[in-house]
Motif scaffolding. Structure first.
Motif, mmCIF file in Angstrom:
data_model
loop_
_atom_site.group_PDB
_atom_site.id
_atom_site.type_symbol
_atom_site.label_atom_id
_atom_site.label_comp_id
_atom_site.label_asym_id
_atom_site.label_seq_id
_atom_site.Cartn_x
_atom_site.Cartn_y
_atom_site.Cartn_z
ATOM 1 N N THR A 90 0.913 -1.118 -0.060
ATOM 2 C CA THR A 90 -0.019 0.075 0.156
ATOM 3 C C THR A 90 1.014 1.173 -0.044
ATOM 4 O O THR A 90 1.966 1.344 1.001
ATOM 5 C CB THR A 90 -1.066 -0.061 1.209
ATOM 6 O OG1 THR A 90 -1.196 -1.341 1.692
ATOM 7 C CG2 THR A 90 -2.103 0.773 0.823
ATOM 8 N N ALA A 91 0.786 1.988 -0.976
ATOM 9 C CA ALA A 91 1.477 3.030 -1.064
ATOM 10 C C ALA A 91 1.336 4.151 0.143
ATOM 11 O O ALA A 91 0.182 4.441 0.501
ATOM 12 C CB ALA A 91 1.287 3.634 -2.412
ATOM 13 N N ILE A 92 2.478 5.062 -0.050
ATOM 14 C CA ILE A 92 2.320 6.479 0.566
ATOM 15 C C ILE A 92 1.500 7.228 -0.631
ATOM 16 O O ILE A 92 1.828 7.321 -1.633
ATOM 17 C CB ILE A 92 3.623 6.712 0.801
ATOM 18 C CG1 ILE A 92 4.358 6.286 2.006
ATOM 19 C CG2 ILE A 92 3.685 8.417 0.836
ATOM 20 C CD1 ILE A 92 5.816 6.474 2.220
ATOM 21 N N LYS A 93 0.443 7.755 -0.143
ATOM 22 C CA LYS A 93 -0.380 8.366 -1.185
ATOM 23 C C LYS A 93 -0.460 9.838 -1.278
ATOM 24 O O LYS A 93 -0.383 10.511 -0.320
ATOM 25 C CB LYS A 93 -2.066 7.820 -0.901
ATOM 26 C CG LYS A 93 -2.809 7.749 -2.213
ATOM 27 C CD LYS A 93 -3.885 7.020 -2.115
ATOM 28 C CE LYS A 93 -4.937 7.264 -3.100
ATOM 29 N NZ LYS A 93 -6.008 6.288 -2.956
ATOM 30 N N GLY A 133 12.412 3.928 3.680
ATOM 31 C CA GLY A 133 11.043 4.269 4.134
ATOM 32 C C GLY A 133 10.019 3.222 3.818
ATOM 33 O O GLY A 133 10.421 1.993 3.430
ATOM 34 N N LYS A 134 8.717 3.542 4.068
ATOM 35 C CA LYS A 134 7.840 2.329 4.123
ATOM 36 C C LYS A 134 7.153 2.534 2.717
ATOM 37 O O LYS A 134 6.439 3.481 2.505
ATOM 38 C CB LYS A 134 6.746 2.433 5.489
ATOM 39 C CG LYS A 134 7.208 1.008 6.350
ATOM 40 C CD LYS A 134 5.936 1.012 7.263
ATOM 41 C CE LYS A 134 5.086 -0.116 7.341
ATOM 42 N NZ LYS A 134 3.808 -0.004 7.475
ATOM 43 N N ASN A 135 7.309 1.308 1.800
ATOM 44 C CA ASN A 135 6.684 1.362 0.591
ATOM 45 C C ASN A 135 6.722 2.770 -0.058
ATOM 46 O O ASN A 135 5.829 3.291 -0.652
ATOM 47 C CB ASN A 135 5.153 0.944 0.821
ATOM 48 C CG ASN A 135 4.858 -0.142 1.773
ATOM 49 O OD1 ASN A 135 5.904 -0.947 1.808
ATOM 50 N ND2 ASN A 135 3.766 -0.257 2.431
ATOM 51 N N VAL A 136 7.988 3.093 -0.297
ATOM 52 C CA VAL A 136 8.059 4.580 -0.947
ATOM 53 C C VAL A 136 7.987 4.279 -2.396
ATOM 54 O O VAL A 136 8.137 3.289 -3.009
ATOM 55 C CB VAL A 136 9.403 5.176 -0.461
ATOM 56 C CG1 VAL A 136 9.687 5.405 0.828
ATOM 57 C CG2 VAL A 136 10.427 4.221 -1.321
#
Ligand code: ADP
Ligand code: MG
Length: 674
Positions: free
Chosen positions: A229-232, A394-397
């Motif tokens: 799940t992306a950083i949106k 980062g998380k899911n960058v």
């Protein structure tokens, strides 16, 4: 099984095998021959192609006669016949070989056939008994002390030891669809082919497997990403960003920015490659994305392969965004410890919005508060692994990769199988084509005068020095050359020198002053090859141009013609070969990076151009990404089918393939195999 324990290998040879990258029996079996000697293709003495290696089957006329040339040197002569013609055979100094030959018996002679004073002859042939010697023999790559024969024997023993337990990796239905032989048959026949036909089948099977594994690995990387799940980014701030630009973006830039922003607004992280020739304006695209991230309250990081480039990006961004409140920091190897500490703290606290840097950015102790976007420039210098190291900060960058190496799109789709692609196929308006001339050293003075003319008009210029590798002596010659120019031909101008052996701070000072227009002429080695942008630079001389590859020349030339001024590039070379002339001529004829890449490909061959190292792909043992295009397509299709099947690659029948993928991409973790 460790190679040490293989019969006839032992500790000492095991070490040599290790030098070849072979430390266990599996690795030995996938250590493929470089070429083959075909002892099955037998020609008659009369038809033997002169000066070429061939295999002749003939009966020995008499036991070889020894002829002592001097102490310690004997030659043995005999005459052989295939029933139609005669051929003299000479064996140098090998009693052992000579003793093998018996009058009236038939042998195979493998060697170079020639015509001597007394008719047909063959000197020092390899010899085998007829009836058992008609084989295709493998020739292995060598290392110090390991002959092909030793490798061959080890492979033979390994095959008897474990040959029966070679596991099938490709399920039946795929093998059937593409007409692939079994893995076991392939391994036997790649080492000891029964015939040319068997060899071809073996190659086909192994290439298919290797490319399939590559495709699976790349697609898994992409899919891993797709499931996150992306950083949106909630909103698109691109129009706002455009207001800070001093120019109108090209349509290609707008399109690339839109594509990437759409990715960043979607539910899955972006993994996009931006391909754009030198000067197409990739930095603006990067800036637009980072601006967007920042306005959506996330940090961005931009990684460049060299300090100079990182620094240049930093300055460009600072200038471009100077009327905003966006905080930008530069982090490279030469940032002082105190400064680094401050920057790291600020990154962790989220006080810095954009971090620009080199590899220093992927050190363990660099922590971001909320990293949302990672951009890497000049991607071919980073491997798949480094790419992911930064993303893991980062998380899911979102990741955005920029490359100036033009590759035909179909090929790019395959070798960057883990990325989506945007292309900048349009140069900014008003750009003038850089005129290019190739001249001989005789015209050097005239070239200098031409440079002076440009400098007098207020432009700046480069002289690229004749060295490829930066070592002590070539650096010394570059320094000497620069000093000579500064003292003699260009004594009325400000000349500076830039080379790879300089300390980062020194390089920075030199670049800064050149970018600021304080220096007229920069004498440089290839360190300026990538990315550096000085729009006022309009003239370039490249010394010993024949020493550079086409793509490299193109990159170097890309340092000029970046502004509104008409630019000229002069290639100096005395090289006379047709190939070189053709290469330099290509540079004079076109400035289109894709055309140049094509030409480079034709001239240098795919090995160099699409070398694994250049693109950060895992190394291939048998496949050649360019030669095997058809196979690439087939494997791409198959990989897709596997991954979209019900159980995906988790299915039992793919377990061996899965293992191979894991081995090839050590960094593709277990959890991405779902
Ligand atoms: P590259 O793709 O080689 O990295 P850069 O991003 O360094 O190219 O851009 C090259 C030069 O072109 C820079 O001086 C930049 O400011 C300028 N530039 C970029 N886009 C445009 C544009 N749309 N119009 C005019 N100049 C531009
Ligand atoms: Mg660039």
């Amino acid at each position: 099984m460790d190679i040490r324990y293989l019969k006839g290998v032992g500790e000492k040879r095991a070490l040599l095998f290790k030098k070849l990258g072979v430390d266990n029996v599996d690795a030995l079996l996938s250590f493929y021959p470089r070429v083959y000697e075909d002892w099955t293709k037998i020609v008659s003495i009369a038809d033997a192609p002169l000066g070429e290696t061939c295999c002749i089957k003939a009966i020995v006329g008499h036991d070889p006669i020894e002829n002592k040339i001097r102490k310690g040197l004997s030659i043995y002569k005999t005459v052989v016949t295939d029933g139609e013609s005669l051929m003299n055979v000479t064996i140098f100094n090998s009693k052992y070989t000579a003793d093998k030959l018996k009058e009236g018996e038939e042998y195979l002679f493998f060697g170079r056939a020639d015509i001597g004073y007394s008719g047909r002859e063959m000197n020092s042939p390899l010899i085998e008994k007829a009836g058992s010697g008609e084989k295709i023999r493998p020739i292995y790559p060598l290392t110090h002390g390991l002959t092909s024969k030793v490798v061959e024997n080890a492979v033979r023993i390994a095959l008897t030891a474990v040959g029966n337990s070679i596991k099938e990796t490709i399920p039946d239905e795929i093998a059937e669809e593409y007409g692939l032989i079994s893995k076991k048959a392939a391994v036997y026949n790649i080492h000891f082919p029964k015939s040319q036909y068997h060899l071809e089948q073996a190659r086909k099977r192994l290439i298919f497997e290797e490319l399939l594994v590559l495709q699976l690995g790349l697609m898994l990387l992409k899919n891993r990403n797709r499931r996150l799940t992306a950083i949106k980014a909630e909103n698109d701030y691109t129009q706002e960003f455009y207001k800070y630009l001093k120019f109108t973006p090209t349509n290609a830039q707008k399109r690339a920015i839109n594509e990437a922003v759409a990715d960043m607004k979607s539910d899955v992280p972006m993994t996009r490659l931006l391909q754009g020739d030198v000067g197409s304006g990739k930095t603006v695209v990067a800036a637009a994305l980072m601006y967007n991230m920042c306005r959506n309250s996330f940090q961005s990081a931009m990684m460049a392969p060299t300090e100079i480039l990182a620094q240049q990006h930093y300055m460009t961004l600072v200038e471009m965004l100077k009327d905003t409140d966006i905080k930008i920091a530069l982090l490279t190897g030469s940032t002082t410890a105190a400064q680094k500490k401050k920057i790291k703290k600020a990154l962790e606290d989220g006080e810095i919005d954009i971090a620009v840097g080199t590899h220093a950015l992927i050190q363990n102790d660099v922590v971001f508060k909320n990293l949302g976007l990672v951009i890497t420039d000049e991607q071919h210098r980073f491997g798949v692994k480094q790419r992911s190291a930064l993303s893991e900060k980062g998380k899911n960058v979102h990741t955005f990769v920029m490359s100036a190496t033009p590759i035909p799109r179909t090929l790019a789709l395959i070798i960057y199988g883990d990325l989506d692609i945007s292309v900048l196929d349009e140069l900014p308006k008003g750009r003038q084509i850089t005129e290019t001339y190739a001249v001989t050293t005789e015209l050097r003075k005239r070239a200098y005068n031409y440079v002076k003319k440009h400098l007098d008009e207020g432009r700046q210029g480069f002289v690229i020095c004749p060295l490829i590798e930066e070592n002590e002596s070539s650096t010394a010659s570059a320094i000497e050359y620069a000093e000579k120019l500064a003292k003699e031909d260009f004594k009325n101008y400000k000349v500076a020198l830039l080379h790879g052996k300089m300390k980062a701070a020194e390089k920075k000072a030199v670049m800064d002053s050149f970018a600021a227009g304080e220096t007229d002429l920069l004498v440089s080695t290839t360190v300026i090859e990538v990315g550096v942008d000085v729009p006022n630079a309009a003239i370039m001389i490249i010394e010993n141009a024949e020493l550079f590859g086409l793509s490299q020349l193109h990159q170097l030339r890309g340092r000029i013609g970046r502004g509104k001024h008409k630019s000229t590039c002069i290639l100096i070379s005395d090289a006379k070969t047709d190939e070189t002339k053709q290469r330099l001529n290509t540079m004079c004829k076109t400035t289109d990076g894709f055309k140049i890449a094509d030409e480079d490909l034709k001239l240098r061959g795919p090995g160099d151009f699409f070398g694994a190292r250049q693109h950060g792909l895992p190394e291939m043992k048998i496949a050649n990404i360019l030669d095997d295009m058809e196979m690439l397509r087939a494997t791409q299709k198959t990989a897709k089918q596997i991954l979209t099947s019900e159980e995906g690659i988790r299915a039992e029948k793919y377990s061996e393939l899965r293992e191979l993928v894991r081995k090839l991409f050590e960094n593709v973790g277990e959890n991405s195999m779902n």
